[in-house]
Design a protein around this motif. Structure first.
Motif, PDB file in Angstrom:
ATOM      1  N   GLU A   1       0.830  -1.213   0.000  1.00 25.27           N
ATOM      2  CA  GLU A   1       0.000   0.000   0.000  1.00 25.27           C
ATOM      3  C   GLU A   1       0.863   1.261   0.000  1.00 25.27           C
ATOM      4  O   GLU A   1       0.475   2.278  -0.564  1.00 25.27           O
ATOM      5  N   ALA A   2       2.031   1.188   0.644  1.00 26.54           N
ATOM      6  CA  ALA A   2       2.911   2.370   0.679  1.00 26.54           C
ATOM      7  C   ALA A   2       3.335   2.755  -0.733  1.00 26.54           C
ATOM      8  O   ALA A   2       3.266   3.919  -1.121  1.00 26.54           O
ATOM      9  N   ALA A   3       3.750   1.747  -1.513  1.00 23.36           N
ATOM     10  CA  ALA A   3       4.173   2.034  -2.887  1.00 23.36           C
ATOM     11  C   ALA A   3       3.001   2.596  -3.692  1.00 23.36           C
ATOM     12  O   ALA A   3       3.160   3.562  -4.452  1.00 23.36           O
ATOM     13  N   GLY A   4       1.822   2.020  -3.489  1.00 24.02           N
ATOM     14  CA  GLY A   4       0.635   2.499  -4.194  1.00 24.02           C
ATOM     15  C   GLY A   4       0.311   3.939  -3.824  1.00 24.02           C
ATOM     16  O   GLY A   4       0.005   4.764  -4.692  1.00 24.02           O
ATOM     17  N   ARG A   5       0.409   4.239  -2.511  1.00 26.34           N
ATOM     18  CA  ARG A   5       0.093   5.606  -2.070  1.00 26.34           C
ATOM     19  C   ARG A   5       1.113   6.620  -2.589  1.00 26.34           C
ATOM     20  O   ARG A   5       0.757   7.732  -2.970  1.00 26.34           O
ATOM     21  N   VAL A   6       2.379   6.218  -2.610  1.00 21.37           N
ATOM     22  CA  VAL A   6       3.414   7.135  -3.119  1.00 21.37           C
ATOM     23  C   VAL A   6       3.192   7.382  -4.615  1.00 21.37           C
ATOM     24  O   VAL A   6       3.282   8.526  -5.079  1.00 21.37           O
ATOM     25  N   ALA A   7       2.865   6.332  -5.352  1.00 17.76           N
ATOM     26  CA  ALA A   7       2.617   6.501  -6.793  1.00 17.76           C
ATOM     27  C   ALA A   7       1.438   7.448  -7.022  1.00 17.76           C
ATOM     28  O   ALA A   7       1.468   8.302  -7.914  1.00 17.76           O
ATOM     29  N   LYS A   8       0.402   7.321  -6.179  1.00 14.61           N
ATOM     30  CA  LYS A   8      -0.780   8.188  -6.311  1.00 14.61           C
ATOM     31  C   LYS A   8      -0.417   9.626  -5.951  1.00 14.61           C
ATOM     32  O   LYS A   8      -0.771  10.569  -6.654  1.00 14.61           O
ATOM     33  N   HIS A   9       0.326   9.779  -4.843  1.00 19.16           N
ATOM     34  CA  HIS A   9       0.791  11.123  -4.474  1.00 19.16           C
ATOM     35  C   HIS A   9       1.550  11.742  -5.654  1.00 19.16           C
ATOM     36  O   HIS A   9       1.372  12.916  -5.963  1.00 19.16           O
TER      37      HIS A   9
END
Ligand code: PLZ
Length: 443
Positions: free
Chosen positions: A388-396
Motif C-alpha cells: 500500500e505504501a508504494a501504491g500511495r506514493v505513486a498516487k501522491h
C-alpha cells in the motif's frame, strides 16, 4: 519549474475518457495513472486537461532517448512517406539490414553475430527460446525467481509473478525450470551480495545437475537487472559464473535486456558492466524510441540454427520502426546521452540512499546506474512488504505532477524510469515530489 497542474488530477476530460474506456475497452489492460495523455516531449507529458507532468516512467522504459526526439520523428515520417509496410519476407529493404548490422556491432561479443527483428519484447523472448532449442537440440529452459519476460505463453511461463500475470492462464509450457535470483535484500541468512551470489549459483548448479541435466538444457534466460521484479541487479560475479557454466555445458545464455537496454543502466547494455557477452540478447522497448520493434541478437551460428522460414512474421522489422530505431541508435552514438544517464544515476543513487536512512519504510534502495528503485516495508527488521505504501506514493506522485511506476513481486517497489534526456533540474523537481510522498506515508 516543469510541473504545472491546472486541474485536480485526474481532470474532467481525463475522467470523461476513463468512463468511455471502462465501457469500451476490456478490463485487462492496467493503468498506472488515471490521466489521459495529449502529448509528450522530452521528459514531459501533457494530459488532455492541460496538466504538465514530469515523466518517471518513459512508457515503461521505452522513451529512453526522450519522448518524440526530433530526429526519430523525422526519420519515421520520412520512412512512412516511402513505404509503411511491405513485409521483409516479401520484398526485403535496406533499413532492416542496416539495423541488424548496427545491432550486431553494438551488442557485446567478439565473434560473428546476426540479428532477427520482431515486434515486441515477448516475441523476442519466444524467438530466442525457439532458436536456442533448435541450436542445441535440447528442450529445458531455466529462468529465475522474480523474472518477467512477457505475456505470451512461453514468455508468461518464464515469468515468475502469478498475480496478475499467470493466474487463471494455465496450463503453462513444459520444460521450464526456475532457479533463485540473487536478490540480496530478501535472501534468507545473508544480505551480502557476494555471498548471496555464491549461494544462488550453487542452487542453480544443483537444480541443473540433480533435476534437469545440463546436457538436456537448451537455454538459461536472465535479466541482468530485474525489471518488473523490482530493479534488483544480479551481481556481476553471478552473471560471470552463469556465462562460464553455459559455455562449459553448451547451453545458450540469453540476456533479456528488454528493460535494461539502451542506456537504462548507464551503458548501452547492462551486460557490459558485468563484462559478459551472452549468446543471445533480447531487445525491445528503448530500441524503437516508441515504435513497436524488438530484436534477438547474438552469435551467428546460434542465430542461423532455424531453417529458412522457421522464424519471422508479417510485421517484424517494419520499415518505419527500423528507421526510428536507426535514429535512436544514432542518438546514443557519441556517448553524451550515456554520460548524462550515468550522471543522473549518481544523483538518483544519493537521493535514494538518503531516503533509506531517513524513512523507516524505505527498506532497500538499489539499482544500477539510473535504473533505481526503493522497496517499502512495514518494519525494517521483519521486512514485511508494504504494498500500500508504494501504491500511495505513486498516487501522491501523479496527483502532484510526477508519473511514477510501482514494481516488484510484492508490488511494494517504486521504480524510476525517467527518459534519459531529463535535465538535472527536472530530475530534482521530480525527486522532491517523490520524497514528499514518501514522507507522508503512515501506517
Ligand atoms: N522482458 C525484461 O521488462 C516488458 C511489461 C508491461 P513486451 N516489461 C513491461 C506489462 O504490464 O506487460 C518486458 C520486460 C522484460 C520482456 C518484456 C516483454 O516486453 O514488449 O511488453 O512484450
Amino acid at each position: 519549474m516543469t510541473i504545472k497542474l491546472k486541474t485536480a488530477v485526474p481532470g474532467p476530460k481525463s475522467r470523461k475518457l476513463m468512463a468511455r474506456r471502462l465501457r469500451a475497452v476490456a478490463r485487462g489492460p492496467f493503468h498506472a495513472t488515471p490521466v489521459f495523455l495529449a502529448r509528450a516531449r522530452g521528459a514531459v507529458i501533457e494530459d488532455v486537461d492541460g496538466n504538465r507532468f514530469l515523466d518517471f516512467a518513459a512508457g515503461i522504459g521505452v522513451a529512453n532517448a526522450g519522448h518524440a526526439p526530433a530526429a526519430v520523428v523525422k526519420a519515421a515520417a520520412a520512412a512512412a512517406a516511402r513505404c509503411v509496410h511491405a513485409g521483409f519476407n516479401v520484398t526485403p529493404y535496406e533499413g532492416y539490414v542496416e539495423l541488424a548490422e548496427k545491432l550486431c556491432a553494438a551488442v557485446p561479443g567478439r565473434g560473428p553475430k546476426k540479428a532477427l527483428l520482431v515486434n515486441s519484447g515477448a516475441e523476442a523472448v519466444e524467438n530466442a527460446v525457439k532458436i536456442a532449442r533448435v541450436f542445441t537440440g535440447r528442450q529445458a529452459v531455466v529462468c529465475f525467481d522474480h523474472g518477467f519476460h512477457g505475456r505470451t505463453y512461453m514468455a508468461m511461463t518464464l515469468t515468475s509473478k502469478v498475480k496478475p500475470y499467470k493466474s487463471g492462464f494455465g496450463p503453462f509450457n513444459p520444460e521450464v525450470y526456475r532457479a533463485p535470483f540473487p536478490y540480496a535484500y530478501r535472501w534468507p541468512g545473508s544480505n551480502d551480495p557476494e555471498r548471496v551470489s555464491a549461494e544462488c549459483f550453487r542452487a542453480f548448479t544443483d537444480l541443473l545437475t540433480s533435476q534437469i541435466g545440463p546436457d538436456q538444457t537448451a537455454a538459461v534466460i536472465i535479466e541482468p537487472v530485474l525489471g518488473e521484479g523490482g530493479f534488483v541487479p544480479a551481481p556481476a560475479s553471478f552473471l560471470r559464473k552463469l556465462r562460464e557454466y553455459c559455455t562449459k555445458h553448451g547451453i545458450v545464455l540469453i540476456a533479456d535486456e528488454i528493460q535494461t537496454g539502451f542506456g537504462r543502466t548507464g551503458t548501452l547494455f547492462a551486460c557490459e558492466q558485468a563484462g559478459i557477452a551472452p549468446d543471445l540478447m533480447t531487445l525491445a522497448k528503448g530500441l524503437g524510441g516508441g515504435l513497436p520493434i524488438a530484436a534477438v541478437v547474438g552469435r551467428a551460428e546460434v542465430m542461423d540454427a532455424p531453417s529458412e522460414g522457421g522464424v519471422g512474421g508479417t510485421y517484424g522489422g517494419n520499415p518505419v520502426a527500423c528507421a526510428a530505431a536507426l535514429a535512436v541508435l544514432k542518438l546514443f552514438q557519441d556517448g553524451s546521452l550515456l554520460a548524462h544517464a550515468r550522471a543522473l544515476g549518481g544523483i538518483i543513487e544519493r537521493r535514494l540512499t538518503d531516503w533509506q536512512t531517513r524513512f523507516p519504510c524505505v527498506g532497500d534502495a538499489r539499482g544500477l546506474g539510473p535504473m533505481r528503485a526503493v522497496e517499502f516495508v512495514r518494519d525494517r527488521a521483519g521486512k514485511e512488504p508494504w504494498r500500500e505504501a508504494a501504491g500511495r506514493v505513486a498516487k501522491h506522485c501523479y496527483e502532484h505532477g510526477v508519473i511514477a511506476l510501482t514494481a516488484g513481486t510484492y508490488s511494494n517497489v517504486i521504480r524510476l524510469l525517467p527518459p534519459l534526456v531529463i535535465t538535472e533540474a527536472q530530475l530534482a523537481e521530480g525527486l522532491d515530489v517523490l520524497e514528499a510522498g514518501i514522507a507522508e506515508v503512515r501506517p
